[in-house]
Design a protein around this motif. Structure first.
Motif, mmCIF file in Angstrom:
data_model
loop_
_atom_site.group_PDB
_atom_site.id
_atom_site.type_symbol
_atom_site.label_atom_id
_atom_site.label_comp_id
_atom_site.label_asym_id
_atom_site.label_seq_id
_atom_site.Cartn_x
_atom_site.Cartn_y
_atom_site.Cartn_z
ATOM 1 N N LEU A 63 -13.978 0.839 -0.100
ATOM 2 C CA LEU A 63 -13.388 -0.423 0.675
ATOM 3 C C LEU A 63 -13.988 -1.424 -0.401
ATOM 4 N N THR A 88 -8.745 -5.579 1.136
ATOM 5 C CA THR A 88 -9.885 -5.585 1.757
ATOM 6 C C THR A 88 -10.621 -7.288 1.249
ATOM 7 N N GLN A 103 -11.533 6.468 -0.329
ATOM 8 C CA GLN A 103 -11.335 5.288 -1.097
ATOM 9 C C GLN A 103 -12.602 4.267 -0.757
ATOM 10 N N ARG A 124 0.783 -1.166 -0.131
ATOM 11 C CA ARG A 124 0.003 -0.012 -0.061
ATOM 12 C C ARG A 124 0.924 1.060 0.051
ATOM 13 N N ASN A 173 -13.999 -1.971 -3.357
ATOM 14 C CA ASN A 173 -12.830 -2.119 -4.418
ATOM 15 C C ASN A 173 -11.700 -2.426 -4.138
ATOM 16 N N ASP A 174 -11.548 -2.232 -2.941
ATOM 17 C CA ASP A 174 -9.974 -2.262 -2.458
ATOM 18 C C ASP A 174 -9.479 -3.658 -2.506
ATOM 19 N N TYR A 183 -16.431 3.499 3.199
ATOM 20 C CA TYR A 183 -15.187 4.162 2.728
ATOM 21 C C TYR A 183 -14.269 4.690 3.748
ATOM 22 N N GLN A 208 0.173 3.555 -2.994
ATOM 23 C CA GLN A 208 -0.983 4.593 -2.633
ATOM 24 C C GLN A 208 -0.241 5.801 -1.930
#
Length: 376
Positions: free
Chosen positions: A114, A120, A112, A39, A116-117, A97, A43
């Motif tokens: 979550l 996660t 973000q 990450r 689509n993470d 989010y 990110q």
């Protein structure tokens, strides 16, 4: 049937029943181990420049997060460290989010989703196989329990019967036939992974089952229960006086005062009738060394202060559980170990299945063609 043969039968059928789940859980765990490092590389909104001024109070950051995502309710707020963005958890129904903000300026750096993470999703795969949580948790927990039995029974089967066999139990004979190499990989890999794989499996079960974690903690305390340390303070709902400042701000200021060296702060949601859960962690993105606080949701009164130094050995072990499970307890080196052990654990169902499949083919008798009648 001898004891060894009975153990072999148990090992075989339990392995066939749980192998696919163990493979998925182990591989997803190996991927998840390095989630923070990956990450951080992918990110950029997770990092901010350190400024010579205090971070903004949580109520201000929560308001900025809601402004970026109108209609959503803020709950958990995480100050991840002086050089990291602060995360505010936002929810509305089933939508969730994370809003990442600069803690010094309140600027929203990223919102973000979550759902689509990637990590996660990996976490839900690891914990629930992407099934409904109640069903997935049950399937995973049963498979991990079976895996613990498999590791113990595997050690029984690995144990050499004589000195000549002992020499062959510690290394793979790479120049042997493919079947023999697979057998060696299963036995030798299982032996070297067994101790640490047991740690990963048991700490995972302790995350799932509070009673198991409490039992381990009681054992670490020499039989003394940690129930008193885990007891939550009661909230006096008759108190009507309200704090002059938002309760989360009062909690944040109090934690900064009582845990000045803490790098990461977690502030829970404020809800009527329940204490506000707050935790100060000694090191950013590490969860073992923690000071725990509870505040009154209306008055902001401190209801509980439980510093790390004053906790019993059993309570400290419970706090350490997640870091043990992910290898965090030893830093980056521990993560590498957890990653390798997870891969070895994932290989065991595969090599075990191949060994069983090879034996099935060996024992299968060739099909004979019927003799053709000879014309007279």
């Amino acid at each position: 049937m001898t004891f060894r043969k009975a153990v072999g039968k148990l090992h075989l059928w339990l392995g066939l029943a749980s192998g696919l789940v163990v493979l998925i859980v182990s591989l997803s765990g190996a991927v998840f181990v390095f989630q923070d490092e990956i990450r951080d590389l992918t990110q950029p909104w997770r990092h901010v420049a350190v400024e010579a001024r205090p971070a903004l109070p949580p109520s201000v950051l929560q308001a900025a997060a809601v402004q970026a995502k109108p209609g959503f309710t803020p709950s958990w707020t995480i100050y991840n460290g002086p050089d990291r963005s602060t995360a505010v958890y936002l929810s509305k129904g089933e939508e969730t989010y994370y809003a990442f903000l600069n803690p010094y300026t309140g600027q929203v750096l990223k919102v973000q989703n979550l759902r689509n993470d990637f990590f996660t999703t990996v976490q839900y795969l690891h914990m629930y196989l992407l099934l409904p949580s109640a069903v997935g948790k049950w399937v995973v927990d049963v498979a991990v329990l079976i895996f613990v039995v498999m590791l113990v029974s595997g050690l029984v089967l690995w144990w050499p019967r004589n000195q000549a066999a002992r020499k062959q139990r510690f290394s793979v004979k790479w120049d042997a036939s493919p079947k023999r190499r697979t057998y060696d990989l299963h036995q030798v890999g299982g032996f070297y992974a067994s101790a640490l794989a047991l740690v990963l499996a048991l700490t995972g079960l302790c995350i799932s089952y509070e009673w198991l974690m409490n039992g381990v903690s009681t054992l670490a305390n020499g039989g003394r229960s940690i129930a008193a340390e885990n007891a939550e303070p009661k909230v006096d709902t008759l108190l009507t006086a309200r704090s002059a400042s938002p309760v989360v701000d009062v909690a944040y200021a109090r934690m900064r005062q009582q845990s000045p060296k803490a790098e990461m702060l977690l502030l829970g949601p404020v809800s009527k009738g329940a204490p506000v859960w707050c935790t100060a962690y000694g090191k950013s993105l590490h969860y073992y060394h923690r000071d725990e606080y509870r505040f009154h949701p209306t008055t902001g009164q401190l209801l509980l202060a439980q510093p790390h130094a004053g906790k019993s050995p059993g309570k400290k072990l419970a706090d350490m559980n997640y870091d043990l499970h992910t290898g965090l307890i030893l830093g980056l080196g521990g993560k590498v170990i957890a990653f390798v052990v997870s891969l070895l654990s994932a290989s065991l169902p595969v090599t075990g299945f191949l060994v069983w499949r090879g034996r099935q083919k060996k024992h299968r008798k060739p099909h004979r063609q019927p003799a053709l009648a000879t014309a007279v």
